[in-house]
Design a protein around this motif. Structure first.
Motif, PDB file in Angstrom:
ATOM      1  N   ILE A   1       0.810  -1.213   0.068  1.00 37.49           N
ATOM      2  CA  ILE A   1      -0.075  -0.121  -0.151  1.00 37.49           C
ATOM      3  C   ILE A   1       0.867   1.112  -0.112  1.00 37.49           C
ATOM      4  O   ILE A   1       1.545   1.461   0.750  1.00 37.49           O
ATOM      5  CB  ILE A   1      -0.876   0.045   1.237  1.00 37.49           C
ATOM      6  CG1 ILE A   1      -1.720  -1.314   1.189  1.00 37.49           C
ATOM      7  CG2 ILE A   1      -1.822   1.335   1.202  1.00 37.49           C
ATOM      8  CD1 ILE A   1      -2.888  -1.311  -0.165  1.00 37.49           C
ATOM      9  N   ILE A   2       0.530   2.078  -1.002  1.00 35.24           N
ATOM     10  CA  ILE A   2       1.246   3.280  -1.180  1.00 35.24           C
ATOM     11  C   ILE A   2       0.720   4.534  -0.156  1.00 35.24           C
ATOM     12  O   ILE A   2       1.518   5.239   0.675  1.00 35.24           O
ATOM     13  CB  ILE A   2       1.273   3.984  -2.502  1.00 35.24           C
ATOM     14  CG1 ILE A   2       2.348   2.926  -3.374  1.00 35.24           C
ATOM     15  CG2 ILE A   2       1.824   5.382  -2.550  1.00 35.24           C
ATOM     16  CD1 ILE A   2       2.378   3.306  -4.935  1.00 35.24           C
ATOM     17  N   MET A   3      -0.697   4.480  -0.350  1.00 29.87           N
ATOM     18  CA  MET A   3      -1.536   5.488   0.569  1.00 29.87           C
ATOM     19  C   MET A   3      -2.909   4.955   0.532  1.00 29.87           C
ATOM     20  O   MET A   3      -3.188   4.269  -0.369  1.00 29.87           O
ATOM     21  CB  MET A   3      -1.433   7.005   0.239  1.00 29.87           C
ATOM     22  CG  MET A   3      -1.555   7.280  -1.308  1.00 29.87           C
ATOM     23  SD  MET A   3      -1.502   8.951  -1.782  1.00 29.87           S
ATOM     24  CE  MET A   3       0.262   8.879  -2.092  1.00 29.87           C
ATOM     25  N   ASN A   4      -3.371   5.479   1.690  1.00 31.49           N
ATOM     26  CA  ASN A   4      -4.884   5.142   2.049  1.00 31.49           C
ATOM     27  C   ASN A   4      -5.744   6.135   2.657  1.00 31.49           C
ATOM     28  O   ASN A   4      -5.100   6.943   3.437  1.00 31.49           O
ATOM     29  CB  ASN A   4      -5.007   3.714   2.503  1.00 31.49           C
ATOM     30  CG  ASN A   4      -4.825   3.628   4.083  1.00 31.49           C
ATOM     31  OD1 ASN A   4      -5.602   3.717   4.752  1.00 31.49           O
ATOM     32  ND2 ASN A   4      -3.605   3.710   4.348  1.00 31.49           N
ATOM     33  N   ALA A   5      -7.210   5.825   2.485  1.00 30.39           N
ATOM     34  CA  ALA A   5      -8.105   6.910   3.226  1.00 30.39           C
ATOM     35  C   ALA A   5      -9.186   5.876   3.724  1.00 30.39           C
ATOM     36  O   ALA A   5      -9.722   5.136   2.980  1.00 30.39           O
ATOM     37  CB  ALA A   5      -8.382   8.075   2.389  1.00 30.39           C
ATOM     38  N   VAL A   6      -9.644   6.187   4.874  1.00 26.84           N
ATOM     39  CA  VAL A   6     -10.686   5.411   5.506  1.00 26.84           C
ATOM     40  C   VAL A   6     -11.996   6.310   5.802  1.00 26.84           C
ATOM     41  O   VAL A   6     -11.688   7.504   6.605  1.00 26.84           O
ATOM     42  CB  VAL A   6     -10.055   4.665   6.770  1.00 26.84           C
ATOM     43  CG1 VAL A   6     -11.365   4.024   7.343  1.00 26.84           C
ATOM     44  CG2 VAL A   6      -9.124   3.504   6.510  1.00 26.84           C
ATOM     45  N   ILE A   7     -12.929   6.043   5.584  1.00 27.53           N
ATOM     46  CA  ILE A   7     -14.348   6.670   6.017  1.00 27.53           C
ATOM     47  C   ILE A   7     -15.252   5.617   6.638  1.00 27.53           C
ATOM     48  O   ILE A   7     -15.067   4.376   6.310  1.00 27.53           O
ATOM     49  CB  ILE A   7     -14.978   7.295   4.562  1.00 27.53           C
ATOM     50  CG1 ILE A   7     -15.505   6.110   3.964  1.00 27.53           C
ATOM     51  CG2 ILE A   7     -13.916   8.371   4.124  1.00 27.53           C
ATOM     52  CD1 ILE A   7     -16.457   6.745   2.751  1.00 27.53           C
ATOM     53  N   GLY A   8     -16.387   6.088   7.183  1.00 23.28           N
ATOM     54  CA  GLY A   8     -17.393   5.241   7.697  1.00 23.28           C
ATOM     55  C   GLY A   8     -18.556   5.011   6.927  1.00 23.28           C
ATOM     56  O   GLY A   8     -18.902   6.179   6.150  1.00 23.28           O
ATOM     57  N   VAL A   9     -19.005   4.025   6.662  1.00 20.79           N
ATOM     58  CA  VAL A   9     -20.331   3.739   5.813  1.00 20.79           C
ATOM     59  C   VAL A   9     -21.170   3.064   6.484  1.00 20.79           C
ATOM     60  O   VAL A   9     -21.080   2.257   7.406  1.00 20.79           O
ATOM     61  CB  VAL A   9     -19.685   3.007   4.451  1.00 20.79           C
ATOM     62  CG1 VAL A   9     -18.745   3.882   3.460  1.00 20.79           C
ATOM     63  CG2 VAL A   9     -19.194   1.748   4.642  1.00 20.79           C
ATOM     64  N   ALA A  10     -22.361   3.321   5.945  1.00 22.29           N
ATOM     65  CA  ALA A  10     -23.562   2.981   6.678  1.00 22.29           C
ATOM     66  C   ALA A  10     -23.664   1.276   6.754  1.00 22.29           C
ATOM     67  O   ALA A  10     -23.361   0.723   5.505  1.00 22.29           O
ATOM     68  CB  ALA A  10     -25.018   3.305   6.243  1.00 22.29           C
ATOM     69  N   ASP A  11     -24.128   0.614   7.698  1.00 22.00           N
ATOM     70  CA  ASP A  11     -23.886  -0.848   7.830  1.00 22.00           C
ATOM     71  C   ASP A  11     -25.223  -1.191   8.714  1.00 22.00           C
ATOM     72  O   ASP A  11     -25.399  -0.789   9.762  1.00 22.00           O
ATOM     73  CB  ASP A  11     -22.803  -1.478   8.473  1.00 22.00           C
ATOM     74  CG  ASP A  11     -22.655  -3.006   8.458  1.00 22.00           C
ATOM     75  OD1 ASP A  11     -22.582  -3.517   7.646  1.00 22.00           O
ATOM     76  OD2 ASP A  11     -23.300  -3.421   9.586  1.00 22.00           O
ATOM     77  N   GLU A  12     -26.158  -2.022   8.321  1.00 18.30           N
ATOM     78  CA  GLU A  12     -27.466  -2.193   8.585  1.00 18.30           C
ATOM     79  C   GLU A  12     -27.128  -2.730  10.344  1.00 18.30           C
ATOM     80  O   GLU A  12     -28.049  -2.496  11.203  1.00 18.30           O
ATOM     81  CB  GLU A  12     -28.237  -3.409   7.816  1.00 18.30           C
ATOM     82  CG  GLU A  12     -29.710  -3.589   8.421  1.00 18.30           C
ATOM     83  CD  GLU A  12     -30.277  -4.195   7.554  1.00 18.30           C
ATOM     84  OE1 GLU A  12     -31.412  -4.856   7.978  1.00 18.30           O
ATOM     85  OE2 GLU A  12     -30.206  -4.413   6.412  1.00 18.30           O
ATOM     86  N   ARG A  13     -26.330  -3.868  10.348  1.00 19.17           N
ATOM     87  CA  ARG A  13     -25.852  -4.512  11.848  1.00 19.17           C
ATOM     88  C   ARG A  13     -25.008  -3.484  12.690  1.00 19.17           C
ATOM     89  O   ARG A  13     -25.574  -3.433  14.046  1.00 19.17           O
ATOM     90  CB  ARG A  13     -25.265  -5.744  11.426  1.00 19.17           C
ATOM     91  CG  ARG A  13     -25.373  -6.771  12.630  1.00 19.17           C
ATOM     92  CD  ARG A  13     -24.876  -8.245  12.472  1.00 19.17           C
ATOM     93  NE  ARG A  13     -23.601  -8.054  12.053  1.00 19.17           N
ATOM     94  CZ  ARG A  13     -22.449  -8.262  12.745  1.00 19.17           C
ATOM     95  NH1 ARG A  13     -22.480  -8.434  13.915  1.00 19.17           N
ATOM     96  NH2 ARG A  13     -21.191  -8.265  12.274  1.00 19.17           N
ATOM     97  N   MET A  14     -24.151  -3.132  12.151  1.00 21.85           N
ATOM     98  CA  MET A  14     -23.134  -2.546  13.032  1.00 21.85           C
ATOM     99  C   MET A  14     -23.281  -0.914  13.295  1.00 21.85           C
ATOM    100  O   MET A  14     -22.543  -0.306  13.934  1.00 21.85           O
ATOM    101  CB  MET A  14     -21.634  -2.848  12.656  1.00 21.85           C
ATOM    102  CG  MET A  14     -21.313  -4.228  12.359  1.00 21.85           C
ATOM    103  SD  MET A  14     -21.387  -4.996  14.198  1.00 21.85           S
ATOM    104  CE  MET A  14     -19.768  -4.270  14.552  1.00 21.85           C
ATOM    105  N   GLY A  15     -24.359  -0.241  12.301  1.00 21.42           N
ATOM    106  CA  GLY A  15     -24.407   1.090  12.326  1.00 21.42           C
ATOM    107  C   GLY A  15     -23.707   1.797  11.421  1.00 21.42           C
ATOM    108  O   GLY A  15     -24.162   2.216  10.375  1.00 21.42           O
ATOM    109  N   GLU A  16     -22.354   1.764  11.642  1.00 23.38           N
ATOM    110  CA  GLU A  16     -21.198   2.145  10.542  1.00 23.38           C
ATOM    111  C   GLU A  16     -20.125   1.263  10.572  1.00 23.38           C
ATOM    112  O   GLU A  16     -19.777   0.678  11.718  1.00 23.38           O
ATOM    113  CB  GLU A  16     -20.798   3.676  10.776  1.00 23.38           C
ATOM    114  CG  GLU A  16     -21.827   4.643  10.234  1.00 23.38           C
ATOM    115  CD  GLU A  16     -21.217   5.864  10.451  1.00 23.38           C
ATOM    116  OE1 GLU A  16     -20.956   6.692   9.285  1.00 23.38           O
ATOM    117  OE2 GLU A  16     -20.844   6.504  11.566  1.00 23.38           O
ATOM    118  N   VAL A  17     -19.590   0.921   9.503  1.00 24.36           N
ATOM    119  CA  VAL A  17     -18.242   0.290   9.382  1.00 24.36           C
ATOM    120  C   VAL A  17     -17.078   0.985   8.382  1.00 24.36           C
ATOM    121  O   VAL A  17     -17.572   1.924   7.693  1.00 24.36           O
ATOM    122  CB  VAL A  17     -18.443  -1.130   8.625  1.00 24.36           C
ATOM    123  CG1 VAL A  17     -19.348  -2.047   9.767  1.00 24.36           C
ATOM    124  CG2 VAL A  17     -19.197  -1.136   7.389  1.00 24.36           C
TER     125      VAL A  17
END
Length: 533
Positions: A459-475
């Motif tokens: 991996i050279i670079m990365n970015a993380v966001i939260g996305v909606a998930d029915e069971r966990m709320g966001e993942v």
């Protein structure tokens, strides 16, 4: 011990006395010494006076990193005007909003940049306060000069060359008197925040507080006369303007503006121009280290690097020293509302400290991490970062409510950033309050997950966001740029994450991309990533 100056006009005069024949600005064929720069600044002051620009008036600059940006901006401040900077990525309506809000009376604007006609973008925009427009590097100079003189009465547009002629009738003593009238408590600039939480707000800071903050910065980094400083960070941002232009004036350093980010072009400039100081976001150094022909460039002149409070693998710091040749690597943290500087690592700090923290508070500044009740949290626990000291802004321009929302009754600036402070006072920036998401009841900080994933060899670079998930709320969802020829699959990356982080942090979705969307300052544009999800 150098005598402290408290205004930008004093700084220009001091630099001219101390470093008179030393090169200050070097761009293409342009070579300007510190002495010549002071002369050119006075020409700008004279022309502004001829146009009846008065102390406290706002003067805007909308241009990339070129020598005229520096001359125009510092000249405006030496005339007592308040500098307003405009992002070169702005569209016409966005630039017009800043010009309207600040009620700028004069705009210095590039003629054409990256195929875009900047003056044309403002056609049709309502700008009642904007009386004068000065076009830098007009593409058709002869036509522009003719138009400037013909249309001067209509919209006050003229070329840079014509503008500079306006002040020739103002005598030197009158110009010096105007420069001497600028005081340390006068506003030096209004920088508008990026507007991620609504419309941009204008941050007001004064001459003295900026010079004081960046004298500390220059001392911490170890800048000295003879250094050659490539400024890729845009001048419209405090990293390019204050940690770039101002520190070069403070220390007699040669400033080499760089207008467009291109990895190979930057490597070539380091080699050809013998660059010794290179600031930039972590993405800049990651890009240099990942370049397939890195070893073919002569980087032996590099000495000092400064980078910001973003995700930095420890290994990257080590490689910046071993492969790029830096003797000093400093990480720092700041925000527009703090003059751009709050904390910094120090020379001699370990690679671990430099990579995982943004260092300690600069002198005469207090930093705490607090809970939702404004109580300081124990060391090692996350809380909102609050700052108190000389570097805190004077407030948001004509927005008292927003100022009260940001600076509390005890004068603490609430940054909206989450951090953890260690026993030695080093601050680790965990994330933005607004970027945090909750997975199954656990707080997830994207920066923490990004830091772990950055250690993956593919991996050279990365970015993380939260996305909606029915069971966990966001993942977590990760957008990652792989190394050339990598065969890494999403399933393999998720499996690797399961081995290296708590289960609730593990991304449930992976998107491999060729590049991450970034603003002109090198920060990843997470709203654009969210729009893709």
């Amino acid at each position: 011990m150098q005598t402290a100056v408290s205004t930008i006009p004093q700084l220009v005069d001091q630099a001219a006395r101390r470093y008179h024949e030393t090169l200050f600005l070097e761009e293409g064929r342009t070579r300007i010494t510190f002495g010549e720069f002071a002369h050119q600044v006075r020409a700008v002051v004279g022309s502004l006076m001829a146009l009846d620009i008065r102390p406290g008036d706002r003067v805007a600059v909308w241009a990339p990193n070129i020598s005229e940006w520096v001359i125009a901006a510092i000249g405006a401040q030496c005339a007592g005007a308040v500098l307003v900077t405009l992002n070169t990525r702005y569209k016409g309506s966005e630039a017009a909003y800043i010009l309207q809000q600040s009620r700028a009376r004069l705009l210095f604007c590039i003629g054409e940049f990256l195929g875009c006609d900047y003056p044309a973008q403002l056609q049709g925009e309502s700008l009642p306060a904007l009386q004068h427009r000065v076009v830098l590097r007009a593409s058709c100079e002869a036509n522009a000069q003719t138009n400037a003189q013909t249309n001067a009465q209509a919209n006050g547009t003229q070329t840079w060359e014509h503008f500079l002629e306006l002040g020739t009738g103002i005598n030197a003593a009158t110009i010096q008197q105007r420069m001497d009238s600028v005081s340390e408590t006068h506003l030096s600039d209004i920088l508008f925040t990026s507007g991620t939480t609504g419309h941009p707000k204008g941050v007001m800071t004064r001459h003295e507080q900026n010079l004081r903050a960046f004298t500390h910065f220059a001392d911490i980094v170890g800048l000295q006369t003879g250094d050659r400083y490539l400024v890729i960070n845009p001048f419209f941002h405090s990293f390019g303007y204050k940690a770039g232009i101002l520190v070069c004036l403070l220390k007699g350093v040669t400033l080499l503006p760089h207008a467009v980010f291109n990895t190979e072009a930057i490597l070539q400039r380091i080699s050809d121009d013998r660059i010794s100081v290179l600031p930039g976001p972590p993405t800049l150094f990651q890009s240099l280290l990942a370049h397939p022909q890195l070893e073919q460039f002569d980087l032996s002149s590099l000495r000092r690097a400064t980078t910001g409070a973003a995700v930095i693998p420890v290994e990257m710091i080590r490689q910046m020293k071993s492969r790029l040749g830096f003797e000093t690597v400093i990480t720092a943290y700041g925000l527009t509302e703090s003059c751009g500087l709050v904390t910094a690592c120090r020379q001699g700090d370990s690679a671990e400290t430099i990579a995982t923290t943004s260092g300690r508070a600069i002198p005469d500044v207090e930093v705490r991490c607090v809970d939702s009740h404004n109580q300081e949290v124990p060391r090692g626990e996350p809380g909102e970062i609050v700052v108190r000291g000389f570097n805190v802004m004077q407030g948001y321009f004509e927005n008292e409510q927003a100022t009260r929302d940001s600076i509390d009754a005890d004068n603490w600036l609430h940054t909206g950033d989450i951090g953890v402070m260690d026993a030695a006072g080093n601050l680790k920036i965990t994330d933005r309050l607004k970027d945090m998401f909750i997975t199954g009841g656990f707080n997830c900080y994207p920066a923490e997950i990004e830091k772990a994933i950055a250690n993956h060899p593919d991996i050279i670079m990365n970015a993380v966001i939260g996305v909606a998930d029915e069971r966990m709320g966001e993942v977590a969802k990760v957008f990652a740029v792989r190394k050339d020829n990598s065969t890494l699959t999403p399933e393999q990356l998720i499996a690797w994450c399961r081995e290296h982080m708590a289960n609730y942090k593990v991304p449930r979705q992976v998107a491999f991309v060729d590049s991450l969307p970034m603003n002109a300052s090198g920060k990843v544009l997470k709203p654009e990533l969210r729009a893709l999800s």
